[in-house]
Design an enzyme around this catalytic site. Structure first.
Site, short mmCIF file in Angstrom:
data_model
loop_
_atom_site.label_atom_id
_atom_site.label_comp_id
_atom_site.label_asym_id
_atom_site.label_seq_id
_atom_site.Cartn_x
_atom_site.Cartn_y
_atom_site.Cartn_z
N LEU B 56 36.01 27.92 -2.41
CA LEU B 56 36.24 26.67 -1.67
C LEU B 56 37.43 25.94 -2.27
O LEU B 56 37.28 25.02 -3.08
CB LEU B 56 34.97 25.82 -1.75
CG LEU B 56 34.73 24.74 -0.70
CD1 LEU B 56 33.36 24.13 -0.91
CD2 LEU B 56 35.79 23.68 -0.64
N ALA B 57 38.61 26.38 -1.91
CA ALA B 57 39.82 25.84 -2.51
C ALA B 57 40.98 26.16 -1.57
O ALA B 57 41.45 27.30 -1.53
CB ALA B 57 40.06 26.47 -3.89
N GLU B 58 41.41 25.17 -0.81
CA GLU B 58 42.35 25.45 0.28
C GLU B 58 43.73 25.89 -0.19
O GLU B 58 44.38 26.70 0.47
CB GLU B 58 42.48 24.24 1.21
CG GLU B 58 41.38 24.14 2.27
CD GLU B 58 40.02 23.76 1.70
OE1 GLU B 58 39.99 23.22 0.58
OE2 GLU B 58 39.01 24.01 2.36
N PHE B 81 38.16 23.55 9.90
CA PHE B 81 38.54 22.36 10.66
C PHE B 81 40.01 22.02 10.39
O PHE B 81 40.46 22.13 9.24
CB PHE B 81 37.66 21.17 10.30
CG PHE B 81 36.29 21.23 10.92
CD1 PHE B 81 36.05 20.73 12.19
CD2 PHE B 81 35.23 21.83 10.25
CE1 PHE B 81 34.80 20.80 12.77
CE2 PHE B 81 33.97 21.91 10.82
CZ PHE B 81 33.75 21.39 12.10
N PHE B 84 41.29 19.99 7.44
CA PHE B 84 41.28 20.60 6.10
C PHE B 84 42.65 21.16 5.71
O PHE B 84 42.90 21.43 4.52
CB PHE B 84 40.22 21.72 5.99
CG PHE B 84 38.80 21.28 6.27
CD1 PHE B 84 38.47 19.94 6.42
CD2 PHE B 84 37.78 22.22 6.39
CE1 PHE B 84 37.16 19.54 6.69
CE2 PHE B 84 36.47 21.83 6.65
CZ PHE B 84 36.16 20.49 6.80
N HIS B 127 36.96 15.34 10.68
CA HIS B 127 36.58 16.57 11.37
C HIS B 127 37.05 16.59 12.83
O HIS B 127 36.97 17.63 13.47
CB HIS B 127 35.06 16.76 11.36
CG HIS B 127 34.53 17.31 10.07
ND1 HIS B 127 34.57 16.61 8.89
CD2 HIS B 127 33.94 18.50 9.78
CE1 HIS B 127 34.02 17.33 7.93
NE2 HIS B 127 33.65 18.49 8.43
#
Ligand SMILES: Cc1ncc(C[n+]2csc(CCOP(=O)(O)OP(=O)(O)O)c2C)c(N)n1
Ligand SMILES: [Mg+2]
Lengths: 329, 320
Positions: B56-58, B81, B84, B127
């Site tokens: 979980l690390a864009e 989304f 993000f 979102h």
């Protein structure tokens, strides 16, 4: 891993070349013959030479921004005359004169440069991923400064590298400073490489003024990555002799750096140390050393001639607009 | 005629392109388990090497895609989304857009950024926001958005085959829309708008879920006002010719866009029409967009985003 005589000569030669290129850029900046800014490399060129001298053409390299990556790039076999031409806005520049200080040598797997410190941590993940997928044992040498490890993406990158077992070397060139800030004010522990612990990544600390010591560590980390054993963190403790960026104040915090601090550093100048070592070990004679220096001067002069004789890049706006997108076959 | 849902059409494009080209792969978070159904069952079919779940690390996730594209692969990176993408925005906007150009046109950067966007689920700003105008602001990135299952498959396939970074958000409100989708492979060239309904009195330019609303209003007004409805499909490059041709006939324009009004796509198109087609206009242009407020969640969403009532009111005003 003891270095061979041949390896030591390669390192010494690249170190001398890097030093001469750095000094030439410095001088040209003062003469108004360089575009943009220049971040002088004096005192800090050994880690780059060590990191890149023994990479293969198909290994990825992301150079540190200091000295604009020249120590790294020339050690990877890149002809810096195209970079000087770029830095002087010429059409023969490696990026067609469009980029000021950026560079790109895709044929040597040096893809890019960005003005964002720490940008490198994101793409190296993809290079490592692609290398692992191909299974041909290429490695990714990811070089940047101590300051860059403040970026969140540095931590993300290490998380990915360790979780996915990617062949990436986190090569930290720690000069203890980022612009005016000292590392003590920016990092909670003495060593940046303590970060590696959290990812269960092996970390090595090495004297960044000693090109040979750095290279021994580089070879070890490269071998680990090639053998599929994943990422390694290497911290080279190095120095910065000059101001961060030519023309800015040389401060530590908000006070001027003092002579008492700067003068002793000179004794640890990497070319000086390397020269002593090759003479002592009988690797090179003074005559050979002089010849290496003379050849480096010739190379620098030829690069300057090439850049100075090239035309300034002046494409039309229409031509530039047509270059925004890559063509589709 | 075979029908698929919008989201199944996107999935079919992935499958088709992954079969055609070994270098295509998907990367995202929780795509193996298919957080949205466009990746349903793909890991079973293509394996973990091509359907890649990341931490979980864009920035790391996008870096994987970006670097892989430099290495000759063709990643599709799913941000879940659209909002993000902002978590790693220097990468997706500046570093991506400038890569080819600034580095001397030496290397293409073939990658696709996709994500769900839009109001309808009452999830509020982070979102629900649109992202296409923001991406359009950054040179070097193509931006497209489908409004039908047919276009979803064709635009996604074209995006994957393009040698440039392409952003293709899809609207949650369309996810389960059904429509004709041919089984064979086809593409919709990026940069081509489509006249979705012909008319003579006014042109309405509307994309994604707002196209549906615009068509609904056009049908309602039939016999009273003849509305031509155009779907840009592609924001960048934008098909100005199709719009100007329509204005030659209708001389009136309403632009519907769910993105914010300020510095948005609708404003850019208005400016271009004024510059290039001022003489064609018999009335001022009206934009129907999301007002400049953080998008509220809950029931307020209904009247903040463009809707059929606001579109109809705008049409009537321009035609008055
Ligand atoms: C994203 C970003 N933030 C800040 C800067 C300004 N800046 C340029 S170099 C630099 C210091 C970098 O320090 P370090 O990584 O330790 O490398 P060094 O300059 O010390 O060799 C900073 C803060 C930048 N270029 N990019
Ligand atoms: Mg530093």
């Amino acid at each position: 891993m003891a270095l061979s005589k041949k390896q030591m000569i390669t390192l010494f030669t690249n170190l001398v070349r890097a030093d001469r290129f750095d000094k030439m850029f410095y001088a040209r900046m003062l003469q108004g013959k360089l575009i943009g800014f220049y971040h002088p490399g004096e005192g800090a060129i050994a880690p780059g030479v060590a990191a890149a001298s023994f990479l293969n053409d198909d290994d990825n390299l992301s150079p540190h921004h200091r000295a604009h990556g020249m120590a790294h790039n020339l050690s990877k076999g890149i002809d810096l005359k195209y970079y000087l031409a770029e830095h002087t806005g010429k059409e023969t520049g490696c990026c067609k004169g469009r980029s000021a200080f950026h560079f790109s040598f895709p044929e040597k797997k040096v893809y890019m440069m960005s003005g964002f410190i720490g940008y490198n941590f994101a793409p190296v993940v993809g290079w490592g991923f692609a290398a692992k997928r191909r299974g041909q044992k290429q490695v990714v040498m990811n070089c940047s400064g101590d300051g860059s490890y403040g970026q969140g993406r540095a931590h993300e990158s290490m998380l990915f590298a360790k979780t996915m077992n990617l062949p990436i070397i986190y090569w930290c060139e720690n000069n203890g400073m980022a612009i005016h800030s000292s590392i003590e004010d920016m990092h909670p522990t003495k060593d940046i490489s303590s970060l590696a612990k959290g990812f269960d990544m092996p970390a090595i600390i090495v004297d960044g003024q000693d090109v040979f010591a750095c290279a021994e560590v580089a070879l070890k980390a490269i071998k680990r990555a090639r053998d599929g054993k994943g990422p390694t963190f290497v911290e080279c403790k190095t120095l910065r002799f000059k101001e961060h960026d030519m023309g800015t104040k040389d401060l530590k915090g908000y006070r001027a750096r003092k002579a008492e601090e700067l003068d002793p550093m000179r004794e640890r100048e990497p070319v000086l140390l390397a020269t002593k070592r090759v003479l002592k070990d009988g690797i090179l004679t003074q005559t050979q050393i002089d010849a290496i220096g003379a050849k480096a001067d010739e190379e620098v002069a030829a690069a300057e001639k090439f850049a100075d004789e090239s035309e300034i890049a002046t494409p039309t706006v229409e031509e530039l607009m047509a270059a925004v997108y890559a063509p589709n076959a | 005629m075979r029908e698929l849902t919008f989201i199944e059409a996107i999935r079919e494009a992935y499958i088709q392109e992954m079969k055609l080209d070994e270098s295509v792969f998907l990367v995202g978070q929780d795509i193996r388990g298919s957080i949205f159904p466009h990746t349903e069952g793909l890991v079973q079919q293509f394996g973990e090497d091509r359907i890649v779940d990341t931490p979980l690390a864009e920035s790391g996730m996008y870096g994987l895609a970006f670097g892989a594209a430099q290495e000759g692969l063709r990643p599709v990176v799913d941000f879940m989304f659209g909002g993000f993408t902002y978590v790693t925005f220097s990468e997706v906007s500046i570093t991506t857009g400038q890569y080819h150009f600034l580095h001397g046109s030496q290397q293409a950067l073939p990658l696709v950024i996709t994500a769900a966007v839009g109001t309808g689920m009452r999830l509020a700003n982070d979102h629900a926001m649109s992202v296409h105008s923001t991406f359009c602001h950054h040179p070097g990135i193509k931006v497209v958005m489908p409004s039908t299952p047919y276009d979803a498959k064709g635009l996604m396939a074209a995006a994957i085959r393009d040698n440039n970074p392409v952003v293709i958000p899809w609207h949650l409100g369309l996810m389960m829309e059904r429509g004709h989708v041919p089984e064979e492979d086809y593409i919709i060239p990026l940069g081509t708008a489509e006249v979705k309904r012909e008319g003579t009195d006014i042109t309405v330019l509307a994309n994604s879920v707002q196209l549906k609303n615009a068509l609904e209003v056009a049908a309602k007004l039939e016999g009273e006002i003849s509305v031509e409805v155009i779907d840009p499909r592609s924001f960048e490059p934008f098909d100005m010719d199709t719009l100007l041709k329509s204005l030659e006939k209708t001389n009136r324009l309403v632009i519907v866009d769910e993105d914010w009004e300020n510095c948005g796509f609708a404003g850019t198109v208005s400016a271009r029409v004024v510059e290039q087609g001022f003489d064609l206009l018999d009335a001022p242009i009206i934009r129907v967009t999301t007002p400049n407020m953080p998008i509220p969640g809950g029931y307020m969403e209904n009247y903040v985003a463009p809707n059929p009532e606001r579109i109809e009111a705008a049409i009537r005003e321009v035609c008055a």
